[in-house]
Design a protein around this motif. Sequence first.
Motif, PDB file in Angstrom:
ATOM      1  N   CYS A   7       0.804  -1.214   0.000  1.00 30.65           N
ATOM      2  CA  CYS A   7       0.000   0.000   0.000  1.00 30.65           C
ATOM      3  C   CYS A   7       0.837   1.263   0.000  1.00 30.65           C
ATOM      4  O   CYS A   7       0.394   2.294  -0.455  1.00 30.65           O
ATOM      5  N   SER A   8       2.027   1.208   0.536  1.00 30.71           N
ATOM      6  CA  SER A   8       2.888   2.385   0.569  1.00 30.71           C
ATOM      7  C   SER A   8       4.252   1.979   0.044  1.00 30.71           C
ATOM      8  O   SER A   8       5.103   1.512   0.789  1.00 30.71           O
ATOM      9  N   SER A   9       4.470   2.128  -1.260  1.00 34.93           N
ATOM     10  CA  SER A   9       5.696   1.629  -1.866  1.00 34.93           C
ATOM     11  C   SER A   9       6.838   2.629  -1.807  1.00 34.93           C
ATOM     12  O   SER A   9       7.980   2.273  -2.017  1.00 34.93           O
ATOM     13  N   LEU A  10       6.578   3.885  -1.555  1.00 38.02           N
ATOM     14  CA  LEU A  10       7.611   4.907  -1.516  1.00 38.02           C
ATOM     15  C   LEU A  10       8.087   5.080  -0.080  1.00 38.02           C
ATOM     16  O   LEU A  10       7.302   5.339   0.817  1.00 38.02           O
ATOM     17  N   THR A  11       9.381   4.919   0.125  1.00 30.84           N
ATOM     18  CA  THR A  11       9.944   5.048   1.464  1.00 30.84           C
ATOM     19  C   THR A  11      10.804   6.302   1.542  1.00 30.84           C
ATOM     20  O   THR A  11      11.104   6.923   0.523  1.00 30.84           O
ATOM     21  N   GLU A  12      11.226   6.648   2.740  1.00 26.49           N
ATOM     22  CA  GLU A  12      12.051   7.832   2.960  1.00 26.49           C
ATOM     23  C   GLU A  12      13.361   7.757   2.193  1.00 26.49           C
ATOM     24  O   GLU A  12      13.863   8.742   1.693  1.00 26.49           O
ATOM     25  N   LYS A  13      13.968   6.562   2.100  1.00 24.06           N
ATOM     26  CA  LYS A  13      15.251   6.448   1.417  1.00 24.06           C
ATOM     27  C   LYS A  13      15.118   6.614  -0.093  1.00 24.06           C
ATOM     28  O   LYS A  13      16.099   6.883  -0.776  1.00 24.06           O
ATOM     29  N   ASP A  14      13.899   6.460  -0.642  1.00 26.68           N
ATOM     30  CA  ASP A  14      13.676   6.666  -2.071  1.00 26.68           C
ATOM     31  C   ASP A  14      13.607   8.139  -2.437  1.00 26.68           C
ATOM     32  O   ASP A  14      13.784   8.494  -3.596  1.00 26.68           O
ATOM     33  N   LEU A  15      13.334   8.991  -1.472  1.00 25.41           N
ATOM     34  CA  LEU A  15      13.184  10.417  -1.728  1.00 25.41           C
ATOM     35  C   LEU A  15      14.543  11.106  -1.740  1.00 25.41           C
ATOM     36  O   LEU A  15      15.456  10.690  -1.026  1.00 25.41           O
ATOM     37  N   PRO A  16      14.725  12.167  -2.532  1.00 25.66           N
ATOM     38  CA  PRO A  16      15.985  12.902  -2.479  1.00 25.66           C
ATOM     39  C   PRO A  16      16.180  13.511  -1.102  1.00 25.66           C
ATOM     40  O   PRO A  16      15.238  13.997  -0.487  1.00 25.66           O
ATOM     41  N   SER A  17      17.418  13.491  -0.631  1.00 27.18           N
ATOM     42  CA  SER A  17      17.682  13.949   0.736  1.00 27.18           C
ATOM     43  C   SER A  17      17.839  15.451   0.836  1.00 27.18           C
ATOM     44  O   SER A  17      17.821  15.996   1.917  1.00 27.18           O
ATOM     45  N   GLU A  18      17.989  16.132  -0.262  1.00 29.85           N
ATOM     46  CA  GLU A  18      18.222  17.566  -0.189  1.00 29.85           C
ATOM     47  C   GLU A  18      17.100  18.330  -0.868  1.00 29.85           C
ATOM     48  O   GLU A  18      16.497  17.863  -1.814  1.00 29.85           O
ATOM     49  N   PHE A 121      -1.299   3.749   6.334  1.00 33.01           N
ATOM     50  CA  PHE A 121      -0.517   3.376   5.164  1.00 33.01           C
ATOM     51  C   PHE A 121       0.184   4.557   4.501  1.00 33.01           C
ATOM     52  O   PHE A 121       0.722   4.425   3.416  1.00 33.01           O
ATOM     53  N   GLY A 122       0.172   5.718   5.100  1.00 34.74           N
ATOM     54  CA  GLY A 122       0.940   6.852   4.610  1.00 34.74           C
ATOM     55  C   GLY A 122       0.260   7.721   3.572  1.00 34.74           C
ATOM     56  O   GLY A 122       0.912   8.553   2.944  1.00 34.74           O
ATOM     57  N   ARG A 123      -1.038   7.568   3.359  1.00 30.61           N
ATOM     58  CA  ARG A 123      -1.721   8.394   2.360  1.00 30.61           C
ATOM     59  C   ARG A 123      -1.656   9.873   2.732  1.00 30.61           C
ATOM     60  O   ARG A 123      -1.339  10.719   1.897  1.00 30.61           O
ATOM     61  N   ILE A 124      -1.924  10.196   3.984  1.00 27.67           N
ATOM     62  CA  ILE A 124      -1.920  11.596   4.410  1.00 27.67           C
ATOM     63  C   ILE A 124      -0.498  12.152   4.375  1.00 27.67           C
ATOM     64  O   ILE A 124      -0.268  13.266   3.910  1.00 27.67           O
ATOM     65  N   ARG A 125       0.468  11.373   4.845  1.00 25.52           N
ATOM     66  CA  ARG A 125       1.861  11.802   4.843  1.00 25.52           C
ATOM     67  C   ARG A 125       2.345  12.069   3.412  1.00 25.52           C
ATOM     68  O   ARG A 125       2.973  13.088   3.129  1.00 25.52           O
ATOM     69  N   ASN A 126       2.031  11.155   2.491  1.00 23.58           N
ATOM     70  CA  ASN A 126       2.443  11.336   1.103  1.00 23.58           C
ATOM     71  C   ASN A 126       1.722  12.504   0.447  1.00 23.58           C
ATOM     72  O   ASN A 126       2.306  13.224  -0.368  1.00 23.58           O
ATOM     73  N   SER A 127       0.467  12.699   0.795  1.00 23.29           N
ATOM     74  CA  SER A 127      -0.281  13.848   0.283  1.00 23.29           C
ATOM     75  C   SER A 127       0.329  15.155   0.780  1.00 23.29           C
ATOM     76  O   SER A 127       0.454  16.127   0.020  1.00 23.29           O
ATOM     77  N   ASP A 128       0.739  15.175   2.034  1.00 25.24           N
ATOM     78  CA  ASP A 128       1.377  16.356   2.606  1.00 25.24           C
ATOM     79  C   ASP A 128       2.722  16.629   1.922  1.00 25.24           C
ATOM     80  O   ASP A 128       3.039  17.774   1.587  1.00 25.24           O
ATOM     81  N   LYS A 129       3.492  15.588   1.688  1.00 25.78           N
ATOM     82  CA  LYS A 129       4.782  15.762   1.005  1.00 25.78           C
ATOM     83  C   LYS A 129       4.585  16.250  -0.432  1.00 25.78           C
ATOM     84  O   LYS A 129       5.358  17.069  -0.923  1.00 25.78           O
TER      85      LYS A 129
END
Length: 172
Positions: A7-18, A121-129
């Motif tokens: 349900c939540s395939s995108l993790t923090e390490k997949d995102l650019p750090s800067e 499952f991170g829907r709100i967190r991903n929407s916020d990002k």
Amino acid sequence: MLLICGCSSLTEKDLPSENFLSGGEHASFERTYETKWWEDLNDPAVNILVEKTFTANQTLEQALAQLDEAKAQSGISKSEYFPAIGVASGLTQNYNGGVETGKKSLNASAGPSLSWEIDLFGRIRNSDKAAESLLDARTADAQNTRMILASDVAATVLDFRAGRSSSLVLES
């Protein structure tokens, strides 16, 4: 287990750090402009024309409107972390039997409602990002539009002055 992980395939390490805007924070860009690099030219005509361009340019107004919209969307996405409180009401009309011969009953209801979505499952967190990323992009767009307008005005004034100086040299 596969259902929960899928349900939540995108993790923090997949995102650019800067974040490329001002050291990880949103660049401060309001309708008052902080950096006025064209004033370093010490040319009052450029200053006046740039300010007039900023007040009358539809492209800049559109970029600022999109920035305001992104700020509002960011606020909306942050509000999804909190419970929603509302009022629900309803009115129903029933007929027991036929419409002409039956007994008519009318039911009304009203009451408070409370809902809260847990971000399991991170829907709100991903929407916020996503809203934060859109805000970063709209901020950069508005700054870019402002920079292009100011540089076009300054270049045009300097080209005009250079052409005028060249014509004066040729005339003498």
